[in-house]
Design a protein around this motif. Structure first.
Motif, mmCIF file in Angstrom:
data_model
loop_
_atom_site.group_PDB
_atom_site.id
_atom_site.type_symbol
_atom_site.label_atom_id
_atom_site.label_comp_id
_atom_site.label_asym_id
_atom_site.label_seq_id
_atom_site.Cartn_x
_atom_site.Cartn_y
_atom_site.Cartn_z
ATOM 1 N N LYS A 3 0.862 -1.191 0.000
ATOM 2 C CA LYS A 3 0.000 0.000 0.000
ATOM 3 C C LYS A 3 0.895 1.236 0.000
ATOM 4 N N TYR A 18 -2.995 0.366 -3.834
ATOM 5 C CA TYR A 18 -2.312 -0.901 -3.626
ATOM 6 C C TYR A 18 -1.608 -1.271 -4.926
ATOM 7 N N THR A 34 -4.396 -0.387 -7.659
ATOM 8 C CA THR A 34 -5.831 -0.515 -7.449
ATOM 9 C C THR A 34 -6.225 0.281 -6.213
ATOM 10 N N SER A 36 -8.478 -0.701 -4.030
ATOM 11 C CA SER A 36 -9.019 -1.577 -3.006
ATOM 12 C C SER A 36 -8.378 -2.956 -3.117
ATOM 13 N N GLU A 37 -8.412 -3.700 -2.031
ATOM 14 C CA GLU A 37 -7.912 -5.076 -2.055
ATOM 15 C C GLU A 37 -8.998 -6.060 -2.462
ATOM 16 N N GLU A 38 -10.197 -5.574 -2.714
ATOM 17 C CA GLU A 38 -11.321 -6.423 -3.109
ATOM 18 C C GLU A 38 -11.137 -6.929 -4.540
ATOM 19 N N ASP A 39 -11.895 -7.969 -4.916
ATOM 20 C CA ASP A 39 -11.767 -8.594 -6.235
ATOM 21 C C ASP A 39 -12.149 -7.681 -7.389
ATOM 22 N N ASP A 40 -13.223 -6.927 -7.279
ATOM 23 C CA ASP A 40 -13.711 -6.093 -8.379
ATOM 24 C C ASP A 40 -13.323 -4.631 -8.202
ATOM 25 N N ALA A 41 -12.066 -4.387 -7.973
ATOM 26 C CA ALA A 41 -11.587 -3.029 -7.722
ATOM 27 C C ALA A 41 -11.238 -2.335 -9.033
ATOM 28 N N CYS A 43 -8.686 -0.210 -11.318
ATOM 29 C CA CYS A 43 -7.231 -0.127 -11.369
ATOM 30 C C CYS A 43 -6.795 0.951 -12.352
#
Length: 86
Positions: A3, A18, A34, A36-41, A43
């Motif tokens: 991060k 990130y 990106t 967020s660390e979430e899957d659908d972030a 970028c």
């Protein structure tokens, strides 16, 4: 995932990203980040525009379609298990 904090000149505030991957193309450094660390972030591909004499890196969002497509292909090869939608 690392991060890092960026200073946004437009909003004059710090923004966290990130780093997913980094690469060099034609002697220019690029990072794929990106929000967020979430899957659908969301970028972004950022290009290091700082000079060699500068102590801090300066990154700008890659907006040129030809450059963006070329660098995106490199990141897709580096991140085989990640799907990047444009």
């Amino acid at each position: 995932m690392e991060k890092i904090k960026f200073m946004s000149e437009e909003m004059n505030e710090e923004v966290d990203f990130y780093v997913l991957e980094q690469t060099k193309v034609g002697g220019v450094s690029y990072i794929l980040v990106t929000d967020s660390e979430e899957d659908d972030a969301e970028c972004l591909i950022l290009k290091d525009t700082s000079g060699e004499s500068q102590s801090e890196s300066v990154y700008e969002i890659v907006e040129d379609d030809v450059e963006l497509s070329a660098v995106l292909k490199v990141f897709e090869e580096l991140l085989e298990d990640v799907e990047i939608e444009r």
